[in-house]
Design a protein around this motif. Structure first.
Motif, short mmCIF file in Angstrom:
data_model
loop_
_atom_site.label_atom_id
_atom_site.label_comp_id
_atom_site.label_asym_id
_atom_site.label_seq_id
_atom_site.Cartn_x
_atom_site.Cartn_y
_atom_site.Cartn_z
N ASP A 9 0.86 -1.17 0.00
CA ASP A 9 0.00 0.00 0.00
C ASP A 9 0.90 1.23 0.00
O ASP A 9 1.36 1.68 1.05
N GLY A 10 1.18 1.76 -1.18
CA GLY A 10 2.08 2.90 -1.25
C GLY A 10 2.34 3.29 -2.69
O GLY A 10 1.69 2.82 -3.62
N TYR A 11 3.31 4.19 -2.85
CA TYR A 11 3.63 4.73 -4.16
C TYR A 11 4.79 4.00 -4.82
O TYR A 11 5.68 3.48 -4.15
N VAL A 12 4.74 3.99 -6.16
CA VAL A 12 5.85 3.52 -6.98
C VAL A 12 6.19 4.68 -7.91
O VAL A 12 5.37 5.12 -8.70
N ALA A 13 7.42 5.19 -7.82
CA ALA A 13 7.77 6.44 -8.50
C ALA A 13 8.72 6.20 -9.66
O ALA A 13 9.79 5.61 -9.50
N THR A 14 8.33 6.68 -10.83
CA THR A 14 9.22 6.66 -11.99
C THR A 14 10.49 7.43 -11.67
O THR A 14 10.43 8.58 -11.20
N GLU A 15 11.63 6.81 -11.93
CA GLU A 15 12.92 7.49 -11.77
C GLU A 15 13.72 7.27 -13.07
O GLU A 15 14.36 6.24 -13.25
N TYR A 16 13.64 8.24 -13.96
CA TYR A 16 14.26 8.11 -15.27
C TYR A 16 15.75 8.46 -15.21
O TYR A 16 16.12 9.54 -14.75
N GLU A 17 16.58 7.53 -15.65
CA GLU A 17 18.02 7.77 -15.70
C GLU A 17 18.62 7.49 -17.08
O GLU A 17 19.83 7.47 -17.25
N GLY A 18 17.74 7.28 -18.07
CA GLY A 18 18.25 7.11 -19.42
C GLY A 18 18.79 8.41 -20.00
O GLY A 18 19.50 8.41 -21.00
N ASN A 19 18.45 9.54 -19.34
CA ASN A 19 18.91 10.85 -19.81
C ASN A 19 20.43 10.95 -19.88
O ASN A 19 20.97 11.68 -20.70
N ARG A 20 21.12 10.22 -19.02
CA ARG A 20 22.59 10.30 -19.02
C ARG A 20 23.22 9.51 -20.16
O ARG A 20 24.43 9.59 -20.37
N TRP A 21 22.40 8.73 -20.88
CA TRP A 21 22.93 7.91 -21.97
C TRP A 21 22.37 8.31 -23.32
O TRP A 21 22.38 7.54 -24.27
N ILE A 22 21.89 9.56 -23.45
CA ILE A 22 21.42 10.06 -24.73
C ILE A 22 22.62 10.23 -25.67
O ILE A 22 23.61 10.86 -25.31
N LEU A 23 22.52 9.68 -26.87
CA LEU A 23 23.61 9.78 -27.83
C LEU A 23 23.74 11.21 -28.34
O LEU A 23 22.74 11.92 -28.51
N PRO A 24 24.97 11.68 -28.56
CA PRO A 24 25.17 13.04 -29.06
C PRO A 24 24.36 13.29 -30.34
O PRO A 24 24.28 12.44 -31.21
N GLY A 25 23.77 14.48 -30.40
CA GLY A 25 22.98 14.84 -31.57
C GLY A 25 21.53 14.46 -31.47
O GLY A 25 20.71 14.87 -32.31
N ASN A 26 21.18 13.67 -30.46
CA ASN A 26 19.79 13.27 -30.27
C ASN A 26 19.12 14.16 -29.22
O ASN A 26 19.77 14.63 -28.28
N PRO A 27 17.81 14.39 -29.36
CA PRO A 27 17.12 15.27 -28.41
C PRO A 27 16.94 14.60 -27.05
O PRO A 27 16.91 13.37 -26.94
N MET A 28 16.85 15.42 -26.01
CA MET A 28 16.51 14.91 -24.69
C MET A 28 15.04 14.50 -24.69
O MET A 28 14.19 15.20 -25.23
N VAL A 29 14.76 13.34 -24.11
CA VAL A 29 13.39 12.80 -24.17
C VAL A 29 12.86 12.49 -22.77
O VAL A 29 12.10 11.54 -22.58
N GLU A 30 13.24 13.29 -21.80
CA GLU A 30 12.79 13.04 -20.43
C GLU A 30 11.27 13.03 -20.33
O GLU A 30 10.68 12.11 -19.76
N LYS A 31 10.63 14.05 -20.85
CA LYS A 31 9.18 14.15 -20.73
C LYS A 31 8.48 12.98 -21.42
O LYS A 31 7.54 12.40 -20.87
N GLU A 32 8.95 12.65 -22.62
CA GLU A 32 8.33 11.57 -23.37
C GLU A 32 8.49 10.22 -22.67
O GLU A 32 7.57 9.41 -22.61
N GLN A 33 9.69 9.99 -22.14
CA GLN A 33 9.95 8.72 -21.46
C GLN A 33 9.14 8.61 -20.16
O GLN A 33 8.57 7.56 -19.87
N VAL A 34 9.09 9.68 -19.40
CA VAL A 34 8.33 9.67 -18.15
C VAL A 34 6.84 9.45 -18.44
O VAL A 34 6.18 8.64 -17.77
N ALA A 35 6.31 10.15 -19.44
CA ALA A 35 4.89 9.99 -19.77
C ALA A 35 4.58 8.56 -20.20
O ALA A 35 3.55 7.99 -19.80
N ALA A 36 5.47 7.97 -21.00
CA ALA A 36 5.24 6.59 -21.46
C ALA A 36 5.32 5.60 -20.31
O ALA A 36 4.54 4.64 -20.24
N HIS A 37 6.23 5.83 -19.39
CA HIS A 37 6.37 4.93 -18.24
C HIS A 37 5.15 5.05 -17.32
O HIS A 37 4.65 4.04 -16.81
#
Length: 334
Positions: free
Chosen positions: A293-321
């Motif tokens: 009985d409690g919360y489960v919190a998304t903790e996105y850490e793929g942001n540190r592995w974004i390949l150069p030249g690619n956009p940051m997708v924090e919002k998209e990844q969090v929303a999908a999760h």
């Protein structure tokens, strides 16, 4: 009894750090995505923590007054190496954490996550303050510092001894990986030039139902076959790859009554709508069966592995999760 989804604002750190989103923007994003609870690192997003100014607190109150998402957990650190010439005394450690408890209460949080390796001696002297301010303290169980770590075991032993509702655990699901994150492997391969054979060596352990901890002996020396192929450029990957653990869920059986919160680690949501490395439906089913009985919190850490030249997708990844969690919880809990 109910499992509820949340988001750690740590997941949106790049958006915040680079000024693309303010704290107010982030809260609006949570509400837009129907996120009922949130977790924050106060010293990341509230200047002056643990003693912010009245102006900072007033701004917090203003934002909270129009935010539907509720404060769930405040992530707290204890820098025992604050000084160059000595570690903090026990009293200094406790005094710092008392200030964090007071701030959590002021901000509306009823739970503090103590970062892994916080010493067990803080528990007993903090309990009167935890009770007074109605704020639970909970140690994070994190990969690399998990149940086999002596300091973690000592904290759990003391937690069980005091047996207080104001002391518990926060579990990070990085200890339940079925695979090493693909984004981590690709970043190391494409950007750092890590030997693909080294990456394949670690991935092979997961194919056998094991994990990267088996690449080392009990003294954390590399196994001979790994040492034979490893070069200096491979070391950043090697030293992190054993931090993705494949632990059976049954490791939680003994401590379930003490678990106050979960970090649901996220590295990559796939087009199929699942997290690449972790089976969250399996974990949620386990928690449901155990009556969590409690919360489960998304903790996105793929942001540190974004390949150069690619956009940051924090919002998209969090929303999908969050979509994955909402649907899985609804399916499991009916």
């Amino acid at each position: 009894m109910a499992i509820k989804n949340a988001v750690s604002l740590y997941s949106l750190q790049d958006e915040f750090m680079n000024g693309r989103m303010s704290l107010e923007d982030i809260m609006a994003f949570l509400d837009e995505n129907e996120v009922p609870g949130f977790e924050i690192l106060p010293d990341q997003m509230l200047h002056g923590t643990p003693n912010p100014t009245e102006e900072t607190l007033a701004e917090w109150d203003r934002i909270m007054a129009k935010t539907k998402s509720k404060p769930v957990c405040a992530d707290v650190f204890l820098n025992t190496n604050l000084y160059n010439n000595r570690e903090l005394t026990q009293k200094e450690c406790v005094d710092l954490l008392i200030e964090e408890i007071k701030l959590a209460n002021r901000l509306g949080f009823k739970l503090i996550r103590l970062v892994s390796m916080v010493p067990a001696f803080v528990i007993e002297p903090l309990l009167p303050y935890a009770e007074k301010y109605d704020v639970t303290i909970a140690l994070e169980i994190h990969a690399g510092m998990s149940f086999n770590e002596p300091e973690t075991a000592e904290f759990i032993k003391e937690m069980k001894r005091v047996n207080s509702p104001y002391c518990g655990l926060v579990v990070d699901t990085g200890i339940f990986c079925d695979r090493i994150p693909r984004v981590f492997c690709e970043f190391n391969k494409q950007v750092l030039g890590v030997n693909p054979d080294v990456i394949d060596y670690f991935n092979a352990f997961f194919d056998k139902g094991l994990d990267g901890t088996h690449a080392f002996d009990e003294n954390h020396n590399m196994q001979p076959e790994l040492a034979a192929m490893a070069e200096p450029k491979d070391m950043p990957f090697i030293m992190l790859a054993d931090g993705y653990e494949n632990t059976p869920l049954t490791v939680l059986d003994d401590v379930m009554p003490y678990i106050k919160h979960f970090h649901f680690k996220l590295w990559e949501m796939t087009e199929e709508g699942i997290e690449y490395s972790i089976d969250y439906k399996k974990i949620l089913q386990y928690l449901h069966d155990k009556g969590y009985d409690g919360y489960v919190a998304t903790e996105y850490e793929g942001n540190r592995w974004i390949l150069p030249g690619n956009p940051m997708v924090e919002k998209e990844q969090v929303a999908a999760h969050q979509k994955l969690l909402r649907e899985a919880i609804a399916e499991i809990e009916g």
